[in-house]
Design a protein around this motif. Sequence first.
Motif, PDB file in Angstrom:
ATOM      1  N   ALA A 153     -12.829 -24.419 -27.786  1.00 55.68           N
ATOM      2  CA  ALA A 153     -13.748 -25.309 -27.234  1.00 55.68           C
ATOM      3  C   ALA A 153     -14.908 -25.750 -28.580  1.00 55.68           C
ATOM      4  CB  ALA A 153     -14.960 -24.845 -25.981  1.00 55.68           C
ATOM      5  N   SER A 154     -15.464 -24.906 -29.021  1.00 56.93           N
ATOM      6  CA  SER A 154     -16.165 -24.813 -29.920  1.00 56.93           C
ATOM      7  C   SER A 154     -15.953 -25.311 -31.468  1.00 56.93           C
ATOM      8  CB  SER A 154     -17.124 -24.184 -29.843  1.00 56.93           C
ATOM      9  OG  SER A 154     -16.033 -22.886 -30.471  1.00 56.93           O
ATOM     10  N   ALA A 155     -15.062 -25.800 -31.379  1.00 60.34           N
ATOM     11  CA  ALA A 155     -13.967 -26.430 -33.389  1.00 60.34           C
ATOM     12  C   ALA A 155     -13.756 -26.143 -33.872  1.00 60.34           C
ATOM     13  CB  ALA A 155     -14.928 -28.122 -33.353  1.00 60.34           C
ATOM     14  N   GLN A 156     -13.763 -24.546 -33.896  1.00 61.48           N
ATOM     15  CA  GLN A 156     -13.126 -23.542 -34.761  1.00 61.48           C
ATOM     16  C   GLN A 156     -11.778 -23.302 -34.759  1.00 61.48           C
ATOM     17  OE1 GLN A 156     -16.555 -20.658 -35.253  1.00 61.48           O
ATOM     18  NE2 GLN A 156     -17.360 -21.716 -33.373  1.00 61.48           N
ATOM     19  N   PRO A 157     -10.900 -23.709 -35.063  1.00 57.84           N
ATOM     20  CA  PRO A 157      -9.485 -24.196 -34.588  1.00 57.84           C
ATOM     21  C   PRO A 157      -9.064 -22.968 -36.090  1.00 57.84           C
ATOM     22  CG  PRO A 157      -9.661 -26.189 -35.848  1.00 57.84           C
ATOM     23  CD  PRO A 157     -11.214 -25.753 -35.192  1.00 57.84           C
ATOM     24  N   GLN A 158      -9.190 -22.537 -37.211  1.00 59.77           N
ATOM     25  CA  GLN A 158      -9.115 -21.843 -37.904  1.00 59.77           C
ATOM     26  C   GLN A 158      -9.054 -20.066 -37.229  1.00 59.77           C
ATOM     27  OE1 GLN A 158      -6.938 -22.208 -40.265  1.00 59.77           O
ATOM     28  NE2 GLN A 158      -7.778 -24.379 -39.194  1.00 59.77           N
ATOM     29  N   GLU A 159     -10.238 -19.974 -36.714  1.00 55.65           N
ATOM     30  CA  GLU A 159     -11.239 -18.422 -36.004  1.00 55.65           C
ATOM     31  C   GLU A 159     -10.124 -18.727 -34.686  1.00 55.65           C
ATOM     32  OE1 GLU A 159     -13.310 -17.100 -37.068  1.00 55.65           O
ATOM     33  OE2 GLU A 159     -13.511 -18.620 -39.230  1.00 55.65           O
ATOM     34  N   ALA A 160      -9.845 -18.944 -34.225  1.00 64.62           N
ATOM     35  CA  ALA A 160      -8.967 -19.822 -32.493  1.00 64.62           C
ATOM     36  C   ALA A 160      -7.654 -19.222 -33.704  1.00 64.62           C
ATOM     37  CB  ALA A 160      -8.723 -20.427 -32.423  1.00 64.62           C
ATOM     38  N   ILE A 161      -6.838 -19.727 -34.104  1.00 66.68           N
ATOM     39  CA  ILE A 161      -5.497 -19.555 -34.962  1.00 66.68           C
ATOM     40  C   ILE A 161      -5.359 -17.955 -35.244  1.00 66.68           C
ATOM     41  CG2 ILE A 161      -4.152 -19.576 -36.417  1.00 66.68           C
ATOM     42  CD1 ILE A 161      -4.423 -23.079 -36.371  1.00 66.68           C
ATOM     43  N   LYS A 162      -6.178 -17.436 -36.089  1.00 67.16           N
ATOM     44  CA  LYS A 162      -6.791 -15.973 -36.173  1.00 67.16           C
ATOM     45  C   LYS A 162      -6.677 -15.081 -35.122  1.00 67.16           C
ATOM     46  CE  LYS A 162      -9.319 -16.829 -40.359  1.00 67.16           C
ATOM     47  NZ  LYS A 162     -10.857 -16.562 -41.388  1.00 67.16           N
ATOM     48  N   VAL A 163      -7.164 -15.197 -33.502  1.00 61.57           N
ATOM     49  CA  VAL A 163      -7.319 -14.463 -33.043  1.00 61.57           C
ATOM     50  C   VAL A 163      -6.564 -14.515 -32.183  1.00 61.57           C
ATOM     51  CG1 VAL A 163      -8.272 -13.947 -30.431  1.00 61.57           C
ATOM     52  CG2 VAL A 163      -9.762 -14.886 -32.085  1.00 61.57           C
ATOM     53  N   TYR A 164      -5.446 -15.727 -32.233  1.00 61.94           N
ATOM     54  CA  TYR A 164      -3.768 -15.522 -31.411  1.00 61.94           C
ATOM     55  C   TYR A 164      -3.070 -14.799 -32.035  1.00 61.94           C
ATOM     56  CZ  TYR A 164      -6.032 -18.971 -28.903  1.00 61.94           C
ATOM     57  OH  TYR A 164      -6.940 -20.296 -27.476  1.00 61.94           O
ATOM     58  N   ALA A 165      -3.000 -14.854 -33.634  1.00 63.00           N
ATOM     59  CA  ALA A 165      -2.168 -14.523 -34.797  1.00 63.00           C
ATOM     60  C   ALA A 165      -2.290 -12.833 -34.211  1.00 63.00           C
ATOM     61  CB  ALA A 165      -2.645 -14.631 -36.179  1.00 63.00           C
ATOM     62  N   GLN A 166      -3.594 -12.240 -34.072  1.00 62.77           N
ATOM     63  CA  GLN A 166      -4.174 -10.614 -34.113  1.00 62.77           C
ATOM     64  C   GLN A 166      -3.568 -10.530 -32.962  1.00 62.77           C
ATOM     65  OE1 GLN A 166      -8.247  -9.826 -33.606  1.00 62.77           O
ATOM     66  NE2 GLN A 166      -7.793  -7.905 -33.659  1.00 62.77           N
ATOM     67  N   LEU A 167      -3.277 -11.385 -32.176  1.00 64.83           N
ATOM     68  CA  LEU A 167      -3.033 -10.654 -30.208  1.00 64.83           C
ATOM     69  C   LEU A 167      -1.744 -10.848 -30.511  1.00 64.83           C
ATOM     70  CD1 LEU A 167      -5.313 -13.206 -28.020  1.00 64.83           C
ATOM     71  CD2 LEU A 167      -4.683 -10.884 -28.000  1.00 64.83           C
ATOM     72  N   ALA A 168      -1.136 -11.388 -30.850  1.00 64.42           N
ATOM     73  CA  ALA A 168       0.427 -11.476 -31.654  1.00 64.42           C
ATOM     74  C   ALA A 168       1.419 -10.409 -32.072  1.00 64.42           C
ATOM     75  CB  ALA A 168       1.018 -12.677 -32.130  1.00 64.42           C
ATOM     76  N   LYS A 169      -0.002 -10.043 -32.692  1.00 69.26           N
ATOM     77  CA  LYS A 169       0.436  -8.400 -34.038  1.00 69.26           C
ATOM     78  C   LYS A 169       0.500  -7.472 -32.710  1.00 69.26           C
ATOM     79  CE  LYS A 169      -0.752 -10.313 -38.335  1.00 69.26           C
ATOM     80  NZ  LYS A 169      -1.356  -9.718 -40.069  1.00 69.26           N
ATOM     81  N   LEU A 170      -0.992  -7.181 -32.191  1.00 67.82           N
ATOM     82  CA  LEU A 170      -0.729  -6.336 -30.774  1.00 67.82           C
ATOM     83  C   LEU A 170      -0.024  -6.504 -30.092  1.00 67.82           C
ATOM     84  CD1 LEU A 170      -4.625  -6.592 -30.192  1.00 67.82           C
ATOM     85  CD2 LEU A 170      -3.645  -4.961 -31.446  1.00 67.82           C
ATOM     86  N   SER A 171       0.944  -7.588 -29.161  1.00 66.96           N
ATOM     87  CA  SER A 171       1.860  -7.462 -28.738  1.00 66.96           C
ATOM     88  C   SER A 171       2.807  -8.461 -28.833  1.00 66.96           C
ATOM     89  CB  SER A 171       1.329  -7.537 -27.027  1.00 66.96           C
ATOM     90  OG  SER A 171       2.219  -7.779 -26.507  1.00 66.96           O
ATOM     91  N   ALA A 172       3.788  -8.275 -29.136  1.00 69.67           N
ATOM     92  CA  ALA A 172       5.157  -9.537 -29.198  1.00 69.67           C
ATOM     93  C   ALA A 172       5.323 -10.039 -28.556  1.00 69.67           C
ATOM     94  CB  ALA A 172       6.137  -9.005 -30.460  1.00 69.67           C
ATOM     95  N   THR A 173       5.324  -9.357 -27.287  1.00 75.34           N
ATOM     96  CA  THR A 173       5.067 -10.646 -25.771  1.00 75.34           C
ATOM     97  C   THR A 173       4.234 -11.550 -25.468  1.00 75.34           C
ATOM     98  OG1 THR A 173       4.647  -8.212 -24.405  1.00 75.34           O
ATOM     99  CG2 THR A 173       7.097  -8.561 -25.183  1.00 75.34           C
ATOM    100  N   ASN A 174       3.299 -11.345 -25.910  1.00 72.91           N
ATOM    101  CA  ASN A 174       2.251 -12.061 -25.391  1.00 72.91           C
ATOM    102  C   ASN A 174       2.506 -14.081 -25.768  1.00 72.91           C
ATOM    103  OD1 ASN A 174      -0.311 -13.021 -25.289  1.00 72.91           O
ATOM    104  ND2 ASN A 174      -2.035 -11.262 -25.988  1.00 72.91           N
ATOM    105  N   VAL A 175       3.269 -14.060 -25.313  1.00 75.36           N
ATOM    106  CA  VAL A 175       3.610 -15.638 -25.020  1.00 75.36           C
ATOM    107  C   VAL A 175       2.764 -16.841 -24.994  1.00 75.36           C
ATOM    108  CG1 VAL A 175       4.743 -16.933 -23.667  1.00 75.36           C
ATOM    109  CG2 VAL A 175       6.108 -14.686 -23.667  1.00 75.36           C
TER     110      VAL A 175
END
Length: 358
Positions: A153-175
Amino acid sequence: RQQRRGAATTPGGTAAGALPSTRAHTRAGHRRRICDSRGHVAGSVRPDPRAPRQPSASLRRCTRFSFAMDKLKAARRSGDRSAQPAAFATGVELLRKRALGNAAESWDVREQVFLAALDLHELEVAESLLKELETQFPESQRVMRLRGHFYEASAQPQEAIKVYAQLAKLSATNVIATKRKVSLLQASNKPIEAIKELSTYLDTYQADPEAWKHLALLYVQAGSFRNAAFCLEEVILCNPHSFLSFAAYAECLFTVGGDVGTMLDARRNFCQSLVKKAGPANARALWGLAVTTKAIQGYLDEAASNKPKPKTKEAAPVVDEEENKRLSAKALDELCNARMAPGMDAIVKAAAKKLSIA
Protein backbone atom coordinates in the motif's frame (compact mmCIF):
# COMPACT_ATOMS: atom_id res chain seq x y z
CA ARG A 1 -28.96 27.88 81.79
CA GLN A 2 -26.12 28.69 79.42
CA GLN A 3 -24.35 30.72 82.15
CA ARG A 4 -24.55 27.79 84.51
CA ARG A 5 -22.86 25.60 81.83
CA GLY A 6 -20.08 28.19 81.72
CA ALA A 7 -20.45 28.82 78.00
CA ALA A 8 -19.87 32.25 76.55
CA THR A 9 -22.75 33.76 74.67
CA THR A 10 -22.67 35.57 71.38
CA PRO A 11 -24.29 38.95 70.85
CA GLY A 12 -27.23 37.23 69.24
CA GLY A 13 -27.83 35.11 72.35
CA THR A 14 -26.41 31.90 70.98
CA ALA A 15 -23.64 30.10 72.72
CA ALA A 16 -20.37 29.92 70.83
CA GLY A 17 -19.94 26.49 69.30
CA ALA A 18 -23.53 25.47 70.05
CA LEU A 19 -25.99 24.38 67.35
CA PRO A 20 -28.90 26.72 66.69
CA SER A 21 -32.26 25.64 67.92
CA THR A 22 -34.96 24.24 65.66
CA ARG A 23 -36.80 27.54 65.80
CA ALA A 24 -33.67 29.49 64.84
CA HIS A 25 -33.04 26.98 62.04
CA THR A 26 -36.53 27.63 60.70
CA ARG A 27 -36.15 31.42 61.03
CA ALA A 28 -32.91 31.27 59.01
CA GLY A 29 -34.87 29.80 56.11
CA HIS A 30 -33.30 26.31 56.13
CA ARG A 31 -36.08 23.80 55.86
CA ARG A 32 -35.55 20.11 56.20
CA ARG A 33 -37.02 18.10 53.39
CA ILE A 34 -39.04 15.28 54.71
CA CYS A 35 -38.72 12.14 52.53
CA ASP A 36 -41.10 9.25 52.57
CA SER A 37 -40.09 5.64 52.89
CA ARG A 38 -39.50 5.26 49.10
CA GLY A 39 -37.02 8.13 48.95
CA HIS A 40 -39.26 10.60 47.12
CA VAL A 41 -39.19 14.17 48.32
CA ALA A 42 -42.39 15.19 50.01
CA GLY A 43 -44.49 17.39 47.77
CA SER A 44 -42.69 16.35 44.55
CA VAL A 45 -44.31 14.53 41.61
CA ARG A 46 -43.89 10.78 41.93
CA PRO A 47 -43.07 8.80 38.77
CA ASP A 48 -45.58 6.38 37.35
CA PRO A 49 -44.57 2.89 38.53
CA ARG A 50 -46.05 1.43 35.31
CA ALA A 51 -43.76 3.49 33.06
CA PRO A 52 -40.64 1.68 31.73
CA ARG A 53 -37.44 2.58 33.49
CA GLN A 54 -34.76 4.42 31.52
CA PRO A 55 -31.43 2.55 31.24
CA SER A 56 -28.53 3.92 33.15
CA ALA A 57 -25.60 5.64 31.46
CA SER A 58 -23.34 2.62 31.96
CA LEU A 59 -25.95 0.33 30.42
CA ARG A 60 -26.31 2.63 27.43
CA ARG A 61 -22.54 2.64 26.92
CA CYS A 62 -22.46 -1.16 27.13
CA THR A 63 -25.29 -1.43 24.58
CA ARG A 64 -23.52 0.88 22.11
CA PHE A 65 -20.29 -1.09 22.52
CA SER A 66 -22.04 -4.41 21.90
CA PHE A 67 -23.77 -3.00 18.82
CA ALA A 68 -20.47 -1.71 17.43
CA MET A 69 -18.73 -5.05 18.00
CA ASP A 70 -21.59 -6.95 16.34
CA LYS A 71 -21.40 -4.58 13.37
CA LEU A 72 -17.67 -5.17 12.96
CA LYS A 73 -18.10 -8.94 13.31
CA ALA A 74 -20.78 -8.97 10.59
CA ALA A 75 -18.47 -6.99 8.28
CA ARG A 76 -15.63 -9.47 8.89
CA ARG A 77 -17.83 -12.45 8.10
CA SER A 78 -19.35 -10.96 4.95
CA GLY A 79 -16.03 -9.83 3.46
CA ASP A 80 -17.79 -6.94 1.71
CA ARG A 81 -15.23 -4.36 0.61
CA SER A 82 -17.91 -1.66 0.39
CA ALA A 83 -18.31 -1.86 4.20
CA GLN A 84 -14.69 -0.84 4.80
CA PRO A 85 -15.37 2.91 5.40
CA ALA A 86 -18.00 2.15 8.05
CA ALA A 87 -15.79 -0.49 9.68
CA PHE A 88 -12.87 1.94 9.73
CA ALA A 89 -14.91 4.71 11.36
CA THR A 90 -16.41 2.38 13.97
CA GLY A 91 -13.09 0.74 14.81
CA VAL A 92 -11.20 4.02 15.10
CA GLU A 93 -13.88 5.38 17.45
CA LEU A 94 -13.57 2.32 19.69
CA LEU A 95 -9.79 2.57 19.68
CA ARG A 96 -9.87 6.28 20.47
CA LYS A 97 -12.12 5.65 23.48
CA ARG A 98 -9.91 2.74 24.59
CA ALA A 99 -12.99 0.53 24.71
CA LEU A 100 -11.34 -2.57 23.25
CA GLY A 101 -8.72 -3.33 25.87
CA ASN A 102 -6.68 -6.52 25.40
CA ALA A 103 -9.50 -9.02 24.90
CA ALA A 104 -9.07 -11.75 22.30
CA GLU A 105 -11.60 -10.22 19.92
CA SER A 106 -9.96 -6.81 20.17
CA TRP A 107 -7.01 -8.03 18.07
CA ASP A 108 -9.37 -9.21 15.36
CA VAL A 109 -10.85 -5.72 15.33
CA ARG A 110 -7.40 -4.16 15.12
CA GLU A 111 -6.56 -6.34 12.13
CA GLN A 112 -9.87 -5.46 10.50
CA VAL A 113 -9.33 -1.74 11.02
CA PHE A 114 -5.77 -2.11 9.69
CA LEU A 115 -6.99 -3.65 6.42
CA ALA A 116 -9.72 -1.01 6.13
CA ALA A 117 -7.11 1.70 6.65
CA LEU A 118 -5.05 0.26 3.78
CA ASP A 119 -8.09 0.33 1.51
CA LEU A 120 -8.75 3.96 2.45
CA HIS A 121 -5.03 4.84 2.26
CA GLU A 122 -4.92 5.90 5.92
CA LEU A 123 -1.31 4.81 6.25
CA GLU A 124 -0.61 6.53 9.58
CA VAL A 125 -3.45 4.69 11.30
CA ALA A 126 -2.42 1.45 9.60
CA GLU A 127 1.20 1.77 10.74
CA SER A 128 0.14 2.47 14.33
CA LEU A 129 -2.09 -0.62 14.41
CA LEU A 130 0.60 -2.74 12.76
CA LYS A 131 3.08 -1.82 15.49
CA GLU A 132 0.58 -2.88 18.16
CA LEU A 133 0.03 -6.21 16.40
CA GLU A 134 3.77 -6.82 15.99
CA THR A 135 4.33 -6.03 19.68
CA GLN A 136 1.59 -8.45 20.75
CA PHE A 137 2.50 -11.21 18.24
CA PRO A 138 6.22 -10.81 17.41
CA GLU A 139 6.63 -14.22 15.71
CA SER A 140 3.31 -14.48 13.90
CA GLN A 141 3.44 -15.23 10.16
CA ARG A 142 0.02 -13.67 9.80
CA VAL A 143 1.32 -10.37 11.14
CA MET A 144 4.34 -10.66 8.81
CA ARG A 145 1.93 -10.95 5.90
CA LEU A 146 0.19 -7.80 7.12
CA ARG A 147 3.59 -6.08 7.02
CA GLY A 148 3.84 -7.11 3.37
CA HIS A 149 0.38 -5.65 2.70
CA PHE A 150 1.51 -2.39 4.28
CA TYR A 151 4.59 -2.25 2.04
CA GLU A 152 2.37 -2.82 -0.99
CA ALA A 153 0.00 0.00 0.00
CA SER A 154 2.91 2.37 0.64
CA ALA A 155 4.42 1.68 -2.83
CA GLN A 156 7.39 -0.38 -1.65
CA PRO A 157 7.10 -3.53 -3.81
CA GLN A 158 10.69 -4.72 -3.30
CA GLU A 159 10.31 -4.69 0.48
CA ALA A 160 7.03 -6.56 0.15
CA ILE A 161 8.68 -9.19 -2.08
CA LYS A 162 11.36 -9.73 0.58
CA VAL A 163 8.72 -10.24 3.27
CA TYR A 164 6.80 -12.75 1.13
CA ALA A 165 10.02 -14.59 0.23
CA GLN A 166 10.83 -14.89 3.93
CA LEU A 167 7.34 -16.23 4.61
CA ALA A 168 7.74 -18.82 1.83
CA LYS A 169 11.00 -20.00 3.42
CA LEU A 170 9.41 -20.29 6.83
CA SER A 171 6.47 -22.31 5.51
CA ALA A 172 6.34 -23.99 2.12
CA THR A 173 2.55 -24.27 2.43
CA ASN A 174 2.03 -20.51 2.69
CA VAL A 175 0.02 -20.22 -0.51
CA ILE A 176 -1.09 -16.62 -0.02
CA ALA A 177 2.46 -15.31 0.34
CA THR A 178 3.59 -17.09 -2.85
CA LYS A 179 0.68 -15.74 -4.88
CA ARG A 180 1.25 -12.21 -3.58
CA LYS A 181 4.89 -12.48 -4.58
CA VAL A 182 3.94 -13.57 -8.11
CA SER A 183 1.52 -10.66 -8.43
CA LEU A 184 4.18 -8.19 -7.29
CA LEU A 185 6.72 -9.61 -9.74
CA GLN A 186 4.21 -9.23 -12.54
CA ALA A 187 3.36 -5.68 -11.47
CA SER A 188 7.09 -4.87 -11.33
CA ASN A 189 7.42 -5.84 -15.02
CA LYS A 190 9.34 -9.05 -14.29
CA PRO A 191 7.30 -11.68 -16.19
CA ILE A 192 10.11 -14.24 -16.46
CA GLU A 193 10.64 -14.29 -12.68
CA ALA A 194 6.89 -14.46 -12.14
CA ILE A 195 6.65 -17.46 -14.50
CA LYS A 196 9.46 -19.25 -12.66
CA GLU A 197 7.90 -18.58 -9.26
CA LEU A 198 4.45 -19.72 -10.37
CA SER A 199 5.85 -22.83 -12.07
CA THR A 200 7.60 -23.76 -8.81
CA TYR A 201 4.32 -23.28 -6.96
CA LEU A 202 2.45 -25.52 -9.45
CA ASP A 203 5.00 -28.29 -8.96
CA THR A 204 3.47 -28.68 -5.50
CA TYR A 205 -0.15 -27.62 -6.11
CA GLN A 206 -1.10 -29.08 -9.48
CA ALA A 207 -4.85 -28.92 -8.83
CA ASP A 208 -5.07 -25.11 -8.62
CA PRO A 209 -7.00 -23.99 -11.75
CA GLU A 210 -6.64 -20.29 -10.99
CA ALA A 211 -2.86 -20.63 -10.85
CA TRP A 212 -2.86 -22.45 -14.21
CA LYS A 213 -5.00 -19.67 -15.70
CA HIS A 214 -2.62 -17.03 -14.41
CA LEU A 215 0.39 -18.91 -15.78
CA ALA A 216 -1.35 -19.20 -19.16
CA LEU A 217 -1.91 -15.43 -19.14
CA LEU A 218 1.76 -14.84 -18.37
CA TYR A 219 2.79 -17.12 -21.24
CA VAL A 220 0.41 -15.30 -23.62
CA GLN A 221 1.92 -11.97 -22.61
CA ALA A 222 5.38 -13.45 -23.24
CA GLY A 223 4.29 -14.76 -26.67
CA SER A 224 4.68 -18.45 -25.78
CA PHE A 225 1.33 -19.76 -27.01
CA ARG A 226 2.28 -23.45 -26.95
CA ASN A 227 3.04 -23.26 -23.23
CA ALA A 228 -0.16 -21.28 -22.72
CA ALA A 229 -2.11 -24.04 -24.49
CA PHE A 230 -0.56 -26.62 -22.15
CA CYS A 231 -1.64 -24.58 -19.11
CA LEU A 232 -5.18 -24.28 -20.48
CA GLU A 233 -5.29 -28.06 -20.93
CA GLU A 234 -4.67 -28.34 -17.19
CA VAL A 235 -7.45 -25.82 -16.57
CA ILE A 236 -9.87 -27.93 -18.63
CA LEU A 237 -8.87 -31.03 -16.68
CA CYS A 238 -9.67 -29.22 -13.42
CA ASN A 239 -12.98 -27.85 -14.72
CA PRO A 240 -14.27 -29.59 -17.87
CA HIS A 241 -17.59 -27.70 -17.81
CA SER A 242 -16.28 -24.18 -18.47
CA PHE A 243 -17.07 -22.94 -21.99
CA LEU A 244 -14.61 -20.07 -21.57
CA SER A 245 -11.71 -22.47 -20.97
CA PHE A 246 -12.46 -24.35 -24.18
CA ALA A 247 -12.69 -21.08 -26.12
CA ALA A 248 -9.39 -19.80 -24.71
CA TYR A 249 -7.67 -23.10 -25.49
CA ALA A 250 -8.98 -23.04 -29.06
CA GLU A 251 -7.75 -19.47 -29.52
CA CYS A 252 -4.24 -20.50 -28.43
CA LEU A 253 -4.27 -23.39 -30.93
CA PHE A 254 -5.49 -21.10 -33.69
CA THR A 255 -2.70 -18.64 -32.91
CA VAL A 256 -0.09 -21.40 -32.99
CA GLY A 257 -1.43 -22.65 -36.33
CA GLY A 258 1.16 -24.14 -38.63
CA ASP A 259 -0.80 -27.05 -40.09
CA VAL A 260 -4.30 -28.18 -40.76
CA GLY A 261 -4.23 -30.63 -37.85
CA THR A 262 -3.80 -27.80 -35.32
CA MET A 263 -6.65 -25.90 -37.00
CA LEU A 264 -8.89 -28.93 -36.74
CA ASP A 265 -8.10 -29.14 -33.01
CA ALA A 266 -8.98 -25.47 -32.67
CA ARG A 267 -12.27 -25.99 -34.53
CA ARG A 268 -13.11 -28.97 -32.34
CA ASN A 269 -12.60 -26.98 -29.14
CA PHE A 270 -14.62 -24.02 -30.44
CA CYS A 271 -17.46 -26.47 -31.12
CA GLN A 272 -17.06 -27.92 -27.63
CA SER A 273 -17.35 -24.42 -26.16
CA LEU A 274 -20.59 -23.96 -28.12
CA VAL A 275 -21.86 -27.27 -26.76
CA LYS A 276 -21.32 -25.94 -23.23
CA LYS A 277 -22.98 -22.61 -24.06
CA ALA A 278 -24.77 -22.30 -27.38
CA GLY A 279 -26.13 -19.32 -29.24
CA PRO A 280 -25.15 -15.66 -29.55
CA ALA A 281 -24.40 -15.52 -25.82
CA ASN A 282 -21.15 -17.28 -26.71
CA ALA A 283 -20.20 -14.94 -29.54
CA ARG A 284 -16.52 -15.44 -28.79
CA ALA A 285 -16.71 -19.09 -29.83
CA LEU A 286 -18.93 -18.29 -32.83
CA TRP A 287 -16.40 -15.81 -34.23
CA GLY A 288 -13.58 -18.25 -33.47
CA LEU A 289 -15.39 -21.02 -35.31
CA ALA A 290 -15.96 -18.73 -38.30
CA VAL A 291 -12.30 -17.69 -38.64
CA THR A 292 -11.07 -21.25 -38.01
CA THR A 293 -13.25 -22.74 -40.74
CA LYS A 294 -12.06 -19.98 -43.06
CA ALA A 295 -8.44 -20.91 -42.31
CA ILE A 296 -9.15 -24.63 -42.87
CA GLN A 297 -10.74 -23.80 -46.20
CA GLY A 298 -7.55 -21.96 -47.12
CA TYR A 299 -5.53 -25.10 -46.37
CA LEU A 300 -7.93 -27.14 -48.52
CA ASP A 301 -7.67 -24.70 -51.42
CA GLU A 302 -3.88 -24.80 -51.17
CA ALA A 303 -3.90 -28.62 -51.13
CA ALA A 304 -6.13 -28.66 -54.21
CA SER A 305 -3.62 -26.61 -56.19
CA ASN A 306 -0.62 -28.12 -57.88
CA LYS A 307 1.95 -26.50 -55.58
CA PRO A 308 4.61 -28.91 -54.29
CA LYS A 309 4.24 -29.79 -50.61
CA PRO A 310 7.11 -30.55 -48.24
CA LYS A 311 7.32 -34.21 -47.29
CA THR A 312 6.37 -35.03 -43.71
CA LYS A 313 6.52 -38.25 -41.74
CA GLU A 314 2.87 -38.00 -40.69
CA ALA A 315 0.09 -38.06 -43.23
CA ALA A 316 -2.12 -35.01 -43.45
CA PRO A 317 -5.50 -35.48 -41.76
CA VAL A 318 -8.53 -35.93 -43.93
CA VAL A 319 -10.86 -32.94 -43.84
CA ASP A 320 -14.55 -33.10 -44.70
CA GLU A 321 -15.02 -29.96 -46.78
CA GLU A 322 -18.81 -30.11 -46.65
CA GLU A 323 -18.82 -30.32 -42.85
CA ASN A 324 -16.43 -27.40 -42.69
CA LYS A 325 -18.75 -25.29 -44.86
CA ARG A 326 -21.78 -26.32 -42.80
CA LEU A 327 -20.14 -25.27 -39.52
CA SER A 328 -19.06 -21.96 -41.03
CA ALA A 329 -22.55 -21.20 -42.36
CA LYS A 330 -24.19 -22.05 -39.04
CA ALA A 331 -21.82 -19.85 -37.04
CA LEU A 332 -22.23 -16.88 -39.39
CA ASP A 333 -26.00 -17.31 -39.52
CA GLU A 334 -26.27 -17.17 -35.71
CA LEU A 335 -24.04 -14.09 -35.59
CA CYS A 336 -26.06 -12.22 -38.22
CA ASN A 337 -29.42 -13.05 -36.63
CA ALA A 338 -28.40 -12.12 -33.09
CA ARG A 339 -29.73 -9.03 -31.34
CA MET A 340 -27.11 -6.30 -31.29
CA ALA A 341 -26.68 -2.61 -30.63
CA PRO A 342 -27.94 -0.12 -33.20
CA GLY A 343 -25.47 0.32 -36.04
CA MET A 344 -23.66 -2.96 -35.37
CA ASP A 345 -25.70 -5.11 -37.76
CA ALA A 346 -24.08 -3.63 -40.85
CA ILE A 347 -20.58 -4.19 -39.40
CA VAL A 348 -21.38 -7.79 -38.45
CA LYS A 349 -22.86 -8.58 -41.85
CA ALA A 350 -19.84 -7.10 -43.63
CA ALA A 351 -17.47 -9.22 -41.52
CA ALA A 352 -19.60 -12.31 -42.08
CA LYS A 353 -19.50 -11.74 -45.82
CA LYS A 354 -15.68 -11.73 -45.78
CA LEU A 355 -15.55 -14.90 -43.64
CA SER A 356 -18.10 -16.78 -45.72
CA ILE A 357 -16.72 -19.82 -47.58
CA ALA A 358 -19.93 -20.89 -49.30
